[in-house]
Motif scaffolding. Structure first.
Motif, mmCIF file in Angstrom:
data_model
loop_
_atom_site.group_PDB
_atom_site.id
_atom_site.type_symbol
_atom_site.label_atom_id
_atom_site.label_comp_id
_atom_site.label_asym_id
_atom_site.label_seq_id
_atom_site.Cartn_x
_atom_site.Cartn_y
_atom_site.Cartn_z
ATOM 1 N N LEU A 43 0.811 -1.216 0.000
ATOM 2 C CA LEU A 43 0.000 0.000 0.000
ATOM 3 C C LEU A 43 0.845 1.267 0.000
ATOM 4 O O LEU A 43 1.961 1.294 0.523
ATOM 5 N N THR A 44 0.263 2.311 -0.560
ATOM 6 C CA THR A 44 0.860 3.633 -0.466
ATOM 7 C C THR A 44 0.565 4.183 0.931
ATOM 8 O O THR A 44 -0.265 3.636 1.662
ATOM 9 N N GLU A 45 1.214 5.283 1.287
ATOM 10 C CA GLU A 45 0.969 5.889 2.597
ATOM 11 C C GLU A 45 -0.488 6.306 2.743
ATOM 12 O O GLU A 45 -1.086 6.139 3.803
ATOM 13 N N GLN A 46 -1.066 6.848 1.684
ATOM 14 C CA GLN A 46 -2.466 7.271 1.734
ATOM 15 C C GLN A 46 -3.376 6.054 1.965
ATOM 16 O O GLN A 46 -4.297 6.102 2.762
ATOM 17 N N GLN A 47 -3.083 4.967 1.283
ATOM 18 C CA GLN A 47 -3.891 3.760 1.465
ATOM 19 C C GLN A 47 -3.714 3.181 2.866
ATOM 20 O O GLN A 47 -4.670 2.687 3.460
#
Length: 88
Positions: A43-47
């Motif tokens: 995952l990305t940081e936002q996710q």
């Protein structure tokens, strides 16, 4: 000490219990942890921030367990009162 005293002094903690190694709970908990770790790695940081809903879910489940304990305890007391007052 009486049971009530043990409960008061924290010697009895109804919310804590040992999980038996290899039990269904143990296996399922380890599976959840493994899947969460594998998912988080992709995952990305936002996710990841969005996934923090799991923390809210955990808190919600804890509140539900506490309420169920309180309702169950109250029911047990009412049953004891009924049993003690039964003249038959």
């Amino acid at each position: 000490m009486t049971t009530l005293e043990n409960l008061y002094y924290g010697n009895i903690a109804p919310h804590e219990y040992e999980v038996e190694h290899g039990s269904e709970y143990d296996v399922t908990a380890k599976l959840v942890i493994r899947h969460e770790q594998e998912l988080s790695a992709t995952l990305t940081e936002q996710q990841k921030n969005i996934l923090e809903i799991k923390d809210n879910h955990t808190e919600l489940m804890s509140l539900g367990e506490r309420n169920a304990f309180c309702r169950g305890f109250s029911l047990a007391v009412r049953l004891m009162i009924d049993a003690m007052s039964d003249k038959n």
